[in-house]
Enzyme design. Structure first.
Site, short mmCIF file in Angstrom:
data_model
loop_
_atom_site.label_atom_id
_atom_site.label_comp_id
_atom_site.label_asym_id
_atom_site.label_seq_id
_atom_site.Cartn_x
_atom_site.Cartn_y
_atom_site.Cartn_z
N SER A 126 0.90 -1.21 -0.24
CA SER A 126 -0.03 0.13 0.04
C SER A 126 0.81 1.11 -0.07
O SER A 126 2.04 1.24 0.42
CB SER A 126 -0.97 -0.03 1.15
OG SER A 126 -1.51 1.19 1.40
N TYR A 151 -2.13 -1.41 10.92
CA TYR A 151 -2.37 -2.02 9.61
C TYR A 151 -1.31 -1.70 8.83
O TYR A 151 -0.66 -2.39 7.93
CB TYR A 151 -3.89 -1.38 9.13
CG TYR A 151 -3.83 -1.70 7.61
CD1 TYR A 151 -4.05 -2.89 7.01
CD2 TYR A 151 -3.74 -0.66 6.68
CE1 TYR A 151 -3.99 -3.11 5.59
CE2 TYR A 151 -3.79 -0.77 5.24
CZ TYR A 151 -3.80 -1.90 4.80
OH TYR A 151 -3.96 -2.18 3.33
N LYS A 155 1.81 -3.60 6.45
CA LYS A 155 2.49 -3.64 5.37
C LYS A 155 4.09 -3.32 5.03
O LYS A 155 4.56 -4.02 4.35
CB LYS A 155 1.68 -2.67 4.42
CG LYS A 155 0.25 -3.05 4.38
CD LYS A 155 -0.01 -4.26 3.57
CE LYS A 155 -1.45 -4.61 3.36
NZ LYS A 155 -1.52 -5.85 3.03
P1 NAD Z 1 -10.99 -7.49 1.18
O1 NAD Z 1 -11.23 -7.49 2.54
O2 NAD Z 1 -12.22 -6.96 0.13
O3 NAD Z 1 -10.14 -8.87 0.82
C1 NAD Z 1 -9.34 -9.63 1.25
C2 NAD Z 1 -9.82 -10.98 1.73
O4 NAD Z 1 -8.99 -11.66 2.27
C3 NAD Z 1 -11.34 -11.17 2.06
O5 NAD Z 1 -11.97 -11.81 1.24
C4 NAD Z 1 -11.15 -11.66 3.27
O6 NAD Z 1 -12.05 -12.64 3.77
C5 NAD Z 1 -9.65 -12.68 3.23
N1 NAD Z 1 -8.80 -12.92 4.38
C6 NAD Z 1 -8.57 -12.09 5.12
N2 NAD Z 1 -7.64 -12.71 6.04
C7 NAD Z 1 -7.68 -14.12 5.48
C8 NAD Z 1 -7.09 -15.36 6.15
N3 NAD Z 1 -6.18 -15.30 7.29
N4 NAD Z 1 -7.11 -16.15 5.54
C9 NAD Z 1 -7.92 -16.52 4.18
N5 NAD Z 1 -8.38 -15.44 3.73
C10 NAD Z 1 -8.39 -14.04 4.56
O7 NAD Z 1 -9.64 -6.47 0.89
P2 NAD Z 1 -9.30 -5.84 -0.50
O8 NAD Z 1 -9.64 -4.30 -0.61
O9 NAD Z 1 -9.61 -6.54 -1.68
O10 NAD Z 1 -7.82 -5.71 -0.04
C11 NAD Z 1 -6.80 -6.72 -0.53
C12 NAD Z 1 -5.32 -6.61 -0.07
O11 NAD Z 1 -4.88 -5.24 -0.47
C13 NAD Z 1 -5.13 -6.62 1.21
O12 NAD Z 1 -4.10 -7.33 1.63
C14 NAD Z 1 -5.08 -5.17 1.50
O13 NAD Z 1 -4.59 -5.00 2.69
C15 NAD Z 1 -4.53 -4.42 0.31
N6 NAD Z 1 -4.63 -3.25 0.18
C16 NAD Z 1 -5.92 -2.73 -0.35
C17 NAD Z 1 -6.08 -1.39 -0.24
C18 NAD Z 1 -7.69 -1.03 -0.58
O14 NAD Z 1 -7.94 0.37 -0.83
N7 NAD Z 1 -8.74 -1.74 -0.62
C19 NAD Z 1 -5.39 -0.66 -0.43
C20 NAD Z 1 -4.00 -0.98 -0.36
C21 NAD Z 1 -3.80 -2.21 -0.01
C1 UD1 Z 2 -6.90 4.56 3.68
C2 UD1 Z 2 -6.17 4.18 4.77
C3 UD1 Z 2 -4.93 3.52 3.97
C4 UD1 Z 2 -5.35 2.44 3.11
C5 UD1 Z 2 -6.34 3.37 2.02
C6 UD1 Z 2 -6.51 2.35 0.95
C7 UD1 Z 2 -6.36 5.68 6.54
C8 UD1 Z 2 -5.75 6.60 7.32
N1 UD1 Z 2 -5.43 5.16 5.57
O1 UD1 Z 2 -6.22 5.61 2.88
O2 UD1 Z 2 -3.98 2.94 4.98
O3 UD1 Z 2 -4.03 1.90 2.20
O4 UD1 Z 2 -7.19 3.77 2.52
O5 UD1 Z 2 -7.63 1.78 1.12
O6 UD1 Z 2 -7.24 5.17 6.95
N2 UD1 Z 2 -12.57 11.07 3.43
C9 UD1 Z 2 -13.68 11.62 3.65
N3 UD1 Z 2 -14.93 11.37 4.26
C10 UD1 Z 2 -15.05 9.96 4.30
C11 UD1 Z 2 -14.06 9.17 3.95
C12 UD1 Z 2 -13.07 9.74 3.43
O7 UD1 Z 2 -13.53 13.43 3.62
O8 UD1 Z 2 -16.36 9.68 4.75
C13 UD1 Z 2 -11.53 11.50 2.89
C14 UD1 Z 2 -10.25 11.17 3.51
O9 UD1 Z 2 -9.92 12.24 4.52
C15 UD1 Z 2 -9.09 11.12 2.76
C16 UD1 Z 2 -9.78 10.60 1.38
O10 UD1 Z 2 -11.25 10.92 1.69
O11 UD1 Z 2 -8.73 12.17 2.16
C17 UD1 Z 2 -9.71 9.16 1.16
O12 UD1 Z 2 -10.05 8.51 2.46
P1 UD1 Z 2 -9.98 6.88 2.25
O13 UD1 Z 2 -10.77 6.34 1.37
O14 UD1 Z 2 -10.48 6.57 3.58
O15 UD1 Z 2 -8.51 6.44 1.85
P2 UD1 Z 2 -6.96 6.90 2.52
O16 UD1 Z 2 -7.56 7.81 3.62
O17 UD1 Z 2 -6.38 7.24 1.30
#
Ligand code: NAD
Ligand code: UD1
Length: 344
Positions: A126, A151, A155
């Site tokens: 991330s 969290y 990472k």
């Molecule tokens: P998500 O929660 O939708 O998907 C994660 C999946 O992993 C879920 O289906 C959950 O059931 C499964 N899971 C969790 N722990 C597990 C375990 N111990 N064994 C088996 N399955 C397990 O999340 P996502 O948004 O799809 O994110 C996927 C990956 O990307 C994660 O590692 C997350 O940290 C990373 N990531 C996500 C974002 C974002 O904004 N969504 C941003 C940066 C990084």
């Molecule tokens: C969050 C996580 C980050 C993760 C990323 C991707 C935090 C501090 N960080 O980042 O670790 O990797 O998601 O999923 O939570 N916002 C509003 N109103 C809302 C929700 C969000 O104004 O109700 C604003 C936030 O202040 C931010 C932007 O929208 O400026 C994006 O927020 P969000 O979607 O939560 O993502 P990140 O903060 O970038």
């Protein structure tokens, strides 16, 4: 046909990646414990691709179960590791839950990869590892900052665990992908993001407010040092993000990687403010959003967006969708999901 194990593959990014892998001719085996997703996602993947991926309900932290799974699927040649907990706020309240799940799952996988000579790993990292970067757009060589949450720390530590493991045994190759802010859904609206409870992230909160599930969207601060005072992020379409995983896994399988451990930023390279997000969403979808400006959210980064030169050059990958397309699919998915829930 190469077989790829996709941990967390019924989740948001994993399900979109499963679609793109199948489209590119990979055999996909999803392992997910359904802690944050539903098995019904498999129907969506099948409807889109015509292929139902293999699925097993499996906790990657359960070493014995993982061993048994890999014993039964010896054809796996690569792993994409999405499985993790990702709620930043919850990780502050329950750090050990996050350290255990996100780190033990990775360690278990790496140990099994070494034992079984599974040599290719793609890991979900991330942009949170950069904190507030000193220079924008941020490149992969920018210093990794002290994490803002447990969290985020998982990472950073995960990246270190992978790098150290490969340093000790270069038979394994890995790519860490540092995602910026994935948004939107598959254009079919058959799969998308399923936040449980009140969403933390901006776009699900926007769509839930637009559809009436939430009363009002709170904009967290308009007094930042940005052109309109609200925070800036780099929002990329989840389908583009999914495609980058296919490119990364191919790079590893075809031995085209330059180092045994590589790190890439995945974003659009464009910074967009919260207020711009709201305006674009309203315009693209012809809806009006009830929002109000409130105080800053503790721990928020003021502004961050990606330098994607490395991914463009080495992976041949570029985020091809516009913000408008991403926000249109987010809205289409929200409507489809609410309607399908009413049908049940
Ligand atoms: P998500 O929660 O939708 O998907 C994660 C999946 O992993 C879920 O289906 C959950 O059931 C499964 N899971 C969790 N722990 C597990 C375990 N111990 N064994 C088996 N399955 C397990 O999340 P996502 O948004 O799809 O994110 C996927 C990956 O990307 C994660 O590692 C997350 O940290 C990373 N990531 C996500 C974002 C974002 O904004 N969504 C941003 C940066 C990084
Ligand atoms: C969050 C996580 C980050 C993760 C990323 C991707 C935090 C501090 N960080 O980042 O670790 O990797 O998601 O999923 O939570 N916002 C509003 N109103 C809302 C929700 C969000 O104004 O109700 C604003 C936030 O202040 C931010 C932007 O929208 O400026 C994006 O927020 P969000 O979607 O939560 O993502 P990140 O903060 O970038």
């Amino acid at each position: 046909m190469q077989t790829v194990m996709v941990t967390g593959g019924t989740g948001y990014i994993g399900s979109h990646t499963a679609v793109e892998l199948i489209n590119e001719g990979f055999r996909v085996l999803i392992a997910d414990n359904l802690s944050n997703s539903e098995a019904g996602v498999l129907d969506g993947i099948e409807k889109i691709t015509g292929v139902r991926p293999g699925f097993e309900e499996l906790d990657i932290c359960d070493e014995a179960a993982l061993k048994s799974y890999l014993d039964r699927n010896p054809e796996i040649s690569a792993i994409i590791h999405f499985a993790a907990f990702k709620a930043v706020g919850e990780s502050v309240d329950k750090p050990l839950k996050y350290y255990r799940n996100n780190l033990v799952s990775l360690i278990n996988l790496l140990e099994q990869m070494l034992i079984r000579s599974i040599t290719n790993l793609v890991f979900s990292s991330s942009c949170t590892v950069y904190g507030q970067p000193d220079l924008l757009p941020v490149t992969e060589s920018a210093p990794v900052k002290k994490a803002g949450s447990p969290y985020g720390n998982t990472k950073k530590i995960s990246e270190d665990i992978i790098a150290d493991t490969i340093h000790s045994d270069p038979s394994i190759k890995a790519v860490s992908l540092r995602y910026f802010n994935p948004i939107g859904a598959h254009p079919s609206a058959l799969i998308g993001e399923l936040p449980r409870g009140v969403p933390d992230n901006l776009v699900p909160f926007i769509t839930q407010t637009a559809i009436g599930v939430r009363d009002v969207l709170k904009v967290f601060g308009d007094d930042y040092n940005t052109p309109d005072g609200s925070c800036i992020r780099d929002y990329l379409h989840v389908t583009d993000l999914a495609k980058a995983h296919v490119t990364a896994i191919k790079r590893l399988i075809e031995n085209k990687n330059k180092d045994n451990y590589e790190v890439f930023n995945l974003g659009t390279g464009q910074g967009v403010s919260v207020l711009e997000m709201i305006k674009t969403f309203e315009k693209v979808n012809s809806v009006s959003l009830n929002y109000t400006i409130t105080g800053r959210r503790p721990g928020d980064t003021e502004q961050v967006w990606a330098d994607t030169t490395l991914a463009n050059r080495e992976l041949g990958w570029k985020a091809g969708s516009s913000l408008e397309e991403a926000l249109a699919t987010a809205w289409k998915w929200e409507k489809y999901y609410r309607e399908s829930k009413q049908d049940k």
